[in-house]
Design a protein around this motif. Structure first.
Motif, PDB file in Angstrom:
ATOM      1  N   THR A 113      55.831  -3.900  34.464  1.00 39.07           N
ATOM      2  CA  THR A 113      54.620  -3.899  33.638  1.00 39.07           C
ATOM      3  C   THR A 113      54.720  -4.913  32.509  1.00 39.07           C
ATOM      4  O   THR A 113      53.776  -5.652  32.224  1.00 39.07           O
ATOM      5  CB  THR A 113      54.365  -2.495  33.053  1.00 39.07           C
ATOM      6  OG1 THR A 113      54.249  -1.550  34.123  1.00 39.07           O
ATOM      7  CG2 THR A 113      53.082  -2.469  32.229  1.00 39.07           C
ATOM      8  N   GLN A 144      53.767   4.364  25.889  1.00 41.89           N
ATOM      9  CA  GLN A 144      52.706   5.271  26.287  1.00 41.89           C
ATOM     10  C   GLN A 144      51.382   4.561  26.536  1.00 41.89           C
ATOM     11  O   GLN A 144      50.628   4.936  27.440  1.00 41.89           O
ATOM     12  CB  GLN A 144      52.538   6.370  25.239  1.00 41.89           C
ATOM     13  CG  GLN A 144      53.772   7.260  25.109  1.00 41.89           C
ATOM     14  CD  GLN A 144      53.579   8.413  24.144  1.00 41.89           C
ATOM     15  OE1 GLN A 144      52.456   8.840  23.884  1.00 41.89           O
ATOM     16  NE2 GLN A 144      54.674   8.944  23.614  1.00 41.89           N
ATOM     17  N   ASN A 145      51.079   3.515  25.760  1.00 40.67           N
ATOM     18  CA  ASN A 145      49.797   2.831  25.904  1.00 40.67           C
ATOM     19  C   ASN A 145      49.708   1.965  27.156  1.00 40.67           C
ATOM     20  O   ASN A 145      48.616   1.746  27.679  1.00 40.67           O
ATOM     21  CB  ASN A 145      49.522   1.944  24.678  1.00 40.67           C
ATOM     22  CG  ASN A 145      49.260   2.755  23.433  1.00 40.67           C
ATOM     23  OD1 ASN A 145      48.884   3.916  23.512  1.00 40.67           O
ATOM     24  ND2 ASN A 145      49.467   2.151  22.282  1.00 40.67           N
ATOM     25  N   GLY A 146      50.831   1.459  27.627  1.00 37.13           N
ATOM     26  CA  GLY A 146      50.829   0.578  28.786  1.00 37.13           C
ATOM     27  C   GLY A 146      51.433   1.228  30.011  1.00 37.13           C
ATOM     28  O   GLY A 146      50.728   1.626  30.947  1.00 37.13           O
ATOM     29  N   GLY A 148      52.821   4.117  30.200  1.00 33.52           N
ATOM     30  CA  GLY A 148      52.373   5.511  30.263  1.00 33.52           C
ATOM     31  C   GLY A 148      50.998   5.645  30.889  1.00 33.52           C
ATOM     32  O   GLY A 148      50.715   6.612  31.605  1.00 33.52           O
ATOM     33  N   GLN A 149      50.148   4.681  30.619  1.00 33.25           N
ATOM     34  CA  GLN A 149      48.805   4.716  31.202  1.00 33.25           C
ATOM     35  C   GLN A 149      48.864   4.606  32.725  1.00 33.25           C
ATOM     36  O   GLN A 149      48.093   5.249  33.443  1.00 33.25           O
ATOM     37  CB  GLN A 149      47.952   3.589  30.618  1.00 33.25           C
ATOM     38  CG  GLN A 149      46.481   3.707  30.935  1.00 33.25           C
ATOM     39  CD  GLN A 149      45.628   2.683  30.224  1.00 33.25           C
ATOM     40  OE1 GLN A 149      44.482   2.467  30.614  1.00 33.25           O
ATOM     41  NE2 GLN A 149      46.161   2.037  29.205  1.00 33.25           N
ATOM     42  N   LEU A 150      49.810   3.803  33.215  1.00 33.83           N
ATOM     43  CA  LEU A 150      49.988   3.697  34.672  1.00 33.83           C
ATOM     44  C   LEU A 150      50.481   5.012  35.262  1.00 33.83           C
ATOM     45  O   LEU A 150      50.086   5.400  36.365  1.00 33.83           O
ATOM     46  CB  LEU A 150      50.958   2.569  34.998  1.00 33.83           C
ATOM     47  CG  LEU A 150      50.433   1.142  34.797  1.00 33.83           C
ATOM     48  CD1 LEU A 150      51.561   0.130  34.938  1.00 33.83           C
ATOM     49  CD2 LEU A 150      49.323   0.829  35.799  1.00 33.83           C
ATOM     50  N   GLU A 152      49.812   7.964  34.039  1.00 36.78           N
ATOM     51  CA  GLU A 152      48.639   8.852  34.010  1.00 36.78           C
ATOM     52  C   GLU A 152      47.678   8.537  35.152  1.00 36.78           C
ATOM     53  O   GLU A 152      47.196   9.447  35.833  1.00 36.78           O
ATOM     54  CB  GLU A 152      47.917   8.710  32.667  1.00 36.78           C
ATOM     55  CG  GLU A 152      48.675   9.295  31.493  1.00 36.78           C
ATOM     56  CD  GLU A 152      47.983   9.049  30.161  1.00 36.78           C
ATOM     57  OE1 GLU A 152      47.300   8.002  30.033  1.00 36.78           O
ATOM     58  OE2 GLU A 152      48.109   9.898  29.262  1.00 36.78           O
ATOM     59  N   ILE A 153      47.411   7.257  35.363  1.00 42.58           N
ATOM     60  CA  ILE A 153      46.508   6.839  36.435  1.00 42.58           C
ATOM     61  C   ILE A 153      47.062   7.255  37.796  1.00 42.58           C
ATOM     62  O   ILE A 153      46.346   7.814  38.631  1.00 42.58           O
ATOM     63  CB  ILE A 153      46.287   5.307  36.399  1.00 42.58           C
ATOM     64  CG1 ILE A 153      45.457   4.920  35.179  1.00 42.58           C
ATOM     65  CG2 ILE A 153      45.603   4.817  37.680  1.00 42.58           C
ATOM     66  CD1 ILE A 153      45.396   3.423  34.920  1.00 42.58           C
ATOM     67  N   LYS A 156      46.894  11.094  38.240  1.00 43.41           N
ATOM     68  CA  LYS A 156      45.509  11.542  38.432  1.00 43.41           C
ATOM     69  C   LYS A 156      44.985  11.158  39.814  1.00 43.41           C
ATOM     70  O   LYS A 156      44.388  11.976  40.518  1.00 43.41           O
ATOM     71  CB  LYS A 156      44.616  10.936  37.342  1.00 43.41           C
ATOM     72  CG  LYS A 156      43.189  11.441  37.357  1.00 43.41           C
ATOM     73  CD  LYS A 156      42.395  10.860  36.192  1.00 43.41           C
ATOM     74  CE  LYS A 156      40.948  11.368  36.197  1.00 43.41           C
ATOM     75  NZ  LYS A 156      40.176  10.810  35.050  1.00 43.41           N
ATOM     76  N   THR A 186      51.071  14.835  30.352  1.00 44.89           N
ATOM     77  CA  THR A 186      50.473  14.179  31.517  1.00 44.89           C
ATOM     78  C   THR A 186      50.428  15.112  32.731  1.00 44.89           C
ATOM     79  O   THR A 186      49.706  14.852  33.687  1.00 44.89           O
ATOM     80  CB  THR A 186      51.262  12.892  31.852  1.00 44.89           C
ATOM     81  OG1 THR A 186      51.325  12.074  30.678  1.00 44.89           O
ATOM     82  CG2 THR A 186      50.600  12.078  32.951  1.00 44.89           C
TER      83      THR A 186
END
Length: 213
Positions: A113, A144-146, A148-150, A152-153, A156, A186
């Motif tokens: 990333t 968490q912002n980068g 971590g977002q992956l 979460e995506i 989900k 998460t």
């Protein structure tokens, strides 16, 4: 850390995947015959496309049938994948159609990333933290912002296809308190880390659960 390894190696040389799967299943049956409950989880690494997983999964399941027939005994098992590439996280809904579990490889997901390499990142990351370009070393505490977002995506999207999908992480982040709390929020099922970090991880997980209540 990238390149010709993981599932890419198994696709080019399927006999490697066959050998590893055979060893795992024969060991599992040997243990099961002693009356010990065992359920192996075969994790296909470095998957970026669902077709890679399908090819490797087919080998694993074929070898499982051959070993079970030869040994006259079966064991339950799962076939899943390591989500350690951004493309895998973004196409997790496709991958979850074949995978029975996800394990986010947060060390490599951080590398891919950020475009960093753990081989030489230590030469400049301390300077980045000191100059407040980054708040923390992303290999120590999950970004968490980068990254971590992956996570979460991927979680989900995977659970949208398979609501019962077991999801966890494997990496040093699994033993870092702030990261463990993020993974709990998460909705991950577990974290995995090196042995000496297990007590910290358990304490952090308990604290995260109490805070959620």
């Amino acid at each position: 850390m990238l390149g010709f390894r993981g599932c890419r190696l198994g696709i080019s040389y399927p006999e490697i995947t066959e050998m590893q799967a055979q060893a795992i299943f024969e060991a599992a049956i040997q243990v099961a015959k002693k009356g010990i409950k065992v359920k192996p989880e075969i994790m296909i690494p470095l998957v970026s496309h669902v077709e890679e997983l399908k090819l490797q999964e087919a080998i694993v399941r074929r070898v499982a049938k051959e070993v079970f027939k030869k040994k006259g005994k079966k064991v339950d098992y799962l076939v899943g994948t390591m989500i350690e590439l951004p493309r895998a996280a973004l196409t997790a809904d496709e991958i979850a159609q074949s995978a029975e579990f996800f394990s986010f490889g947060t060390n490599d997901l951080t590398q891919t990333t950020f475009g960093l390499s753990r081989d030489d990142a230590g030469k400049f990351l301390p300077n980045y933290v000191e100059r407040e370009i980054l708040p923390r070393d992303p290999f120590e505490s999950i970004d968490q912002n980068g990254v971590g977002q992956l996570v979460e995506i991927g979680t989900k999207k995977g659970r949208k296809v398979n609501p019962k999908l077991k999801v966890g992480i494997c990496g040093e982040h699994g033993g870092e308190p702030e990261s463990v709390e993020f993974f709990h929020r998460t909705g991950l099922n577990y974290v995995s880390c090196s042995p000496f970090r297990v007590p910290i991880a358990r304490l952090a997980a308990a604290r995260a659960a109490l805070r959620k209540k």
